[in-house]
Design a protein around this motif. Structure first.
Motif, short mmCIF file in Angstrom:
data_model
loop_
_atom_site.label_atom_id
_atom_site.label_comp_id
_atom_site.label_asym_id
_atom_site.label_seq_id
_atom_site.Cartn_x
_atom_site.Cartn_y
_atom_site.Cartn_z
N LEU A 272 1.17 -0.80 0.32
CA LEU A 272 -0.22 0.23 0.15
C LEU A 272 0.69 1.60 0.05
CD1 LEU A 272 -2.70 -1.16 2.21
CD2 LEU A 272 -2.88 -1.00 -0.13
N ALA A 273 1.80 1.07 0.62
CA ALA A 273 2.86 2.76 0.75
C ALA A 273 3.23 3.00 -0.24
CB ALA A 273 4.08 2.01 1.52
N GLU A 274 3.44 2.01 -1.52
CA GLU A 274 4.49 1.72 -2.77
C GLU A 274 3.32 2.21 -4.07
OE1 GLU A 274 6.20 -1.65 -3.90
OE2 GLU A 274 7.41 -1.37 -2.19
N VAL A 285 3.81 9.85 0.89
CA VAL A 285 3.73 8.70 2.14
C VAL A 285 4.74 8.53 3.96
CG1 VAL A 285 3.48 6.04 2.50
CG2 VAL A 285 2.89 8.01 0.42
N LEU A 286 4.71 8.78 4.39
CA LEU A 286 5.58 8.14 5.70
C LEU A 286 5.76 6.52 5.91
CD1 LEU A 286 4.78 11.10 7.76
CD2 LEU A 286 6.78 11.21 6.26
N GLY A 308 6.73 -2.61 9.06
CA GLY A 308 5.42 -2.22 10.51
C GLY A 308 4.58 -2.35 9.45
N TYR A 309 3.25 -1.45 10.36
CA TYR A 309 1.93 -1.79 9.77
C TYR A 309 1.07 -0.41 10.14
CZ TYR A 309 1.69 -1.55 14.16
OH TYR A 309 1.73 -0.86 16.40
N LEU A 310 2.89 0.53 10.06
CA LEU A 310 2.21 1.59 10.49
C LEU A 310 2.28 2.84 9.22
CD1 LEU A 310 0.09 3.47 12.83
CD2 LEU A 310 1.95 3.95 13.98
N MET A 311 1.83 3.65 8.93
CA MET A 311 1.85 4.89 7.77
C MET A 311 1.41 5.88 7.95
SD MET A 311 0.90 3.26 4.61
CE MET A 311 1.16 1.38 4.72
N ASP A 373 -5.96 -6.06 -1.68
CA ASP A 373 -6.98 -5.32 -3.06
C ASP A 373 -7.63 -4.25 -2.20
OD1 ASP A 373 -4.62 -6.13 -4.43
OD2 ASP A 373 -5.47 -8.41 -5.06
N ASP A 374 -8.20 -5.11 -1.13
CA ASP A 374 -10.41 -4.27 -0.90
C ASP A 374 -9.46 -3.52 0.00
OD1 ASP A 374 -11.31 -6.90 -1.56
OD2 ASP A 374 -11.44 -7.74 -0.29
N LEU A 375 -7.92 -3.57 0.78
CA LEU A 375 -7.56 -2.28 1.02
C LEU A 375 -7.12 -1.04 0.34
CD1 LEU A 375 -5.23 -3.94 4.52
CD2 LEU A 375 -7.74 -2.33 4.24
#
Ligand code: PLP
Length: 389
Positions: A272-274, A285-286, A308-311, A373-375
């Motif tokens: 997702l970050a990419e 994007v951080l 990690g899971y946080l952005m 993909d849903d996210l």
């Protein structure tokens, strides 16, 4: 429970068994919840079991989790607390009135806010400094001579990863202790004690439990004989910020799947970050894996097998655009907190106001275990009106 460790097991294996083994008396593969607050003595007034007097500090389940976490952190002793803030507060209170704390700026607002109030009440000098520039931070450290350096890695919501090894080296030369809140990394992605820190802290409310249904905190030390650790242990016991048995049970159940959840959450966060970094409605994007992140190099050097899971994302526009994106999300829920199996989004400026300089267009996103993909589709649909405007 007998210990099932033979040789060096990988963290996933230790976690899957909850750090315990088969109960020799019953064959149970899951430990029981002891709800007793007190334990009887015999007619000669001897304790039935020397390790059980009163449940404020004598709970087998808590002990099992503490030894599991100490093992994961490569620490010598661990204490569970009733929340992450309780663990942080016990650590901060090791600094006496007249002392000095050097705290990283741009960290979890609850910590900053409590630190400011506590230090003002207690006659402790508080210095807040940006830790991404290691040399400047080390200079501030040498100039201010703190008793305690408080870091958070990756930081919430900037995802900054300080150079823990370099800062710990300078802190120790100045006689300061280093505490690191590694909540957003979990003990799987970062081992601050191996990097030189003295105390590692987590809000176990987040990914360690992972199901948004328990408040818990944890502190682990490198040196169990240190004065600071003795104080933290006594503070937990005497001031009573302990974890209750049902919460401990849920935390242990959550921990058993931590490595699986983290694998999925980190992989999805990376994807997702990419994708978000390439999105025209997203300014920045951080996320520490991205080369453009200011502390990517320190994250790469210190994080283990994932970022990690946080952005956070900075949406193109201002508060209205960011709140519009948050409002259009359907799968990702608008709620505070992080590290749960369900993805959450938060507009941090609504919470912090102007007190910490969080931009009005920043959205913090905690990635859960949903289908990636849903996210992505949820985020893209929420961002879409900004590109057609
Ligand atoms: N540390 C970090 C990085 C956090 O994000 C939070 C809460 O959001 C805390 C500590 C506080 O933890 P708790 O809510 O368990 O007291």
């Amino acid at each position: 429970m007998s210990d099932n460790s033979s040789g060096k097991l990988a963290p996933a294996s230790i976690l899957a068994h909850g750090g315990g083994g088969i109960d020799p008396a019953t064959g149970a593969v899951v430990p029981p919840i002891h709800t007793a607050t007190t334990f009887a003595r015999d007619t000669d007034y001897r304790l039935t079991s020397a390790a059980h007097i009163y449940s404020r500090d004598d709970n087998d389940l808590a002990r099992q989790i503490e030894s599991l976490i100490a093992r994961l952190e490569n620490g010598t002793d661990t204490r569970l607390f009733s929340s992450g803030m309780a663990a942080i507060a016990a650590t901060i209170r090791t600094v006496r009135p007249g002392g000095t704390i050097l705290a990283q700026s741009g960290i979890y607002w609850g910590t900053t806010s409590w630190l400011r109030k506590h230090c003002a009440h207690s006659g402790i000098a508080l210095i807040e400094a940006e830790a991404s520039d290691t040399e400047r931070f080390r200079e501030t450290l040498r100039e201010s001579g703190p008793d305690l350096v408080f870091l958070e890695a990756p930081s919430n919501p900037w995802l900054a990863v300080a150079d823990i090894a370099a800062i710990s080296e300078a802190a120790h030369q100045s006689g300061a202790l280093v505490a690191v809140d590694a909540t957003a990394a979990t003990p799987l992605l970062m081992k601050p004690l191996d990097l030189g820190a003295d105390i590692v802290l987590h809000s176990a409310t987040k990914a360690m439990n992972g199901h948004s249904d328990v408040l818990a905190g944890v502190a682990t030390c490198r040196d169990a004989d240190s004065d600071a650790w003795r104080f933290i242990r006594e503070e937990r016991h005497d001031a009573g910020a302990v974890l209750a048995p049902f919460e401990a049970y849920l935390l242990l159940r959550g921990l058993r799947t931590l490595s699986l959840r983290m694998e999925r959450m980190c992989a999805s966060a990376q994807t997702l970050a990419e994708r978000l970094a390439a999105h025209p409605a997203v300014e920045t994007v951080l996320y520490p894996s991205l080369r453009g992140h200011p502390t990517h190099a320190a994250a790469k050097a210190q994080m283990l097998g994932g970022y990690g899971y946080l952005m956070s994302i900075l949406v193109r526009g201002g508060a209205e655009e960011a709140l519009g994106v948050a409002g259009r999300l359907q799968l990702i829920k608008r709620a505070t907190s992080l590290g749960g199996v369900e993805s959450l989004v938060e507009h941090r400026h609504t919470i912090e106001g102007d007190a910490t300089g969080v931009p009005v267009n920043l959205l913090r996103i905690s990635i859960g275990i949903e289908d990636v993909d849903d996210l992505a589709a949820d985020l893209e649909a929420a961002l879409a009106p900004l590109t057609s405007a």
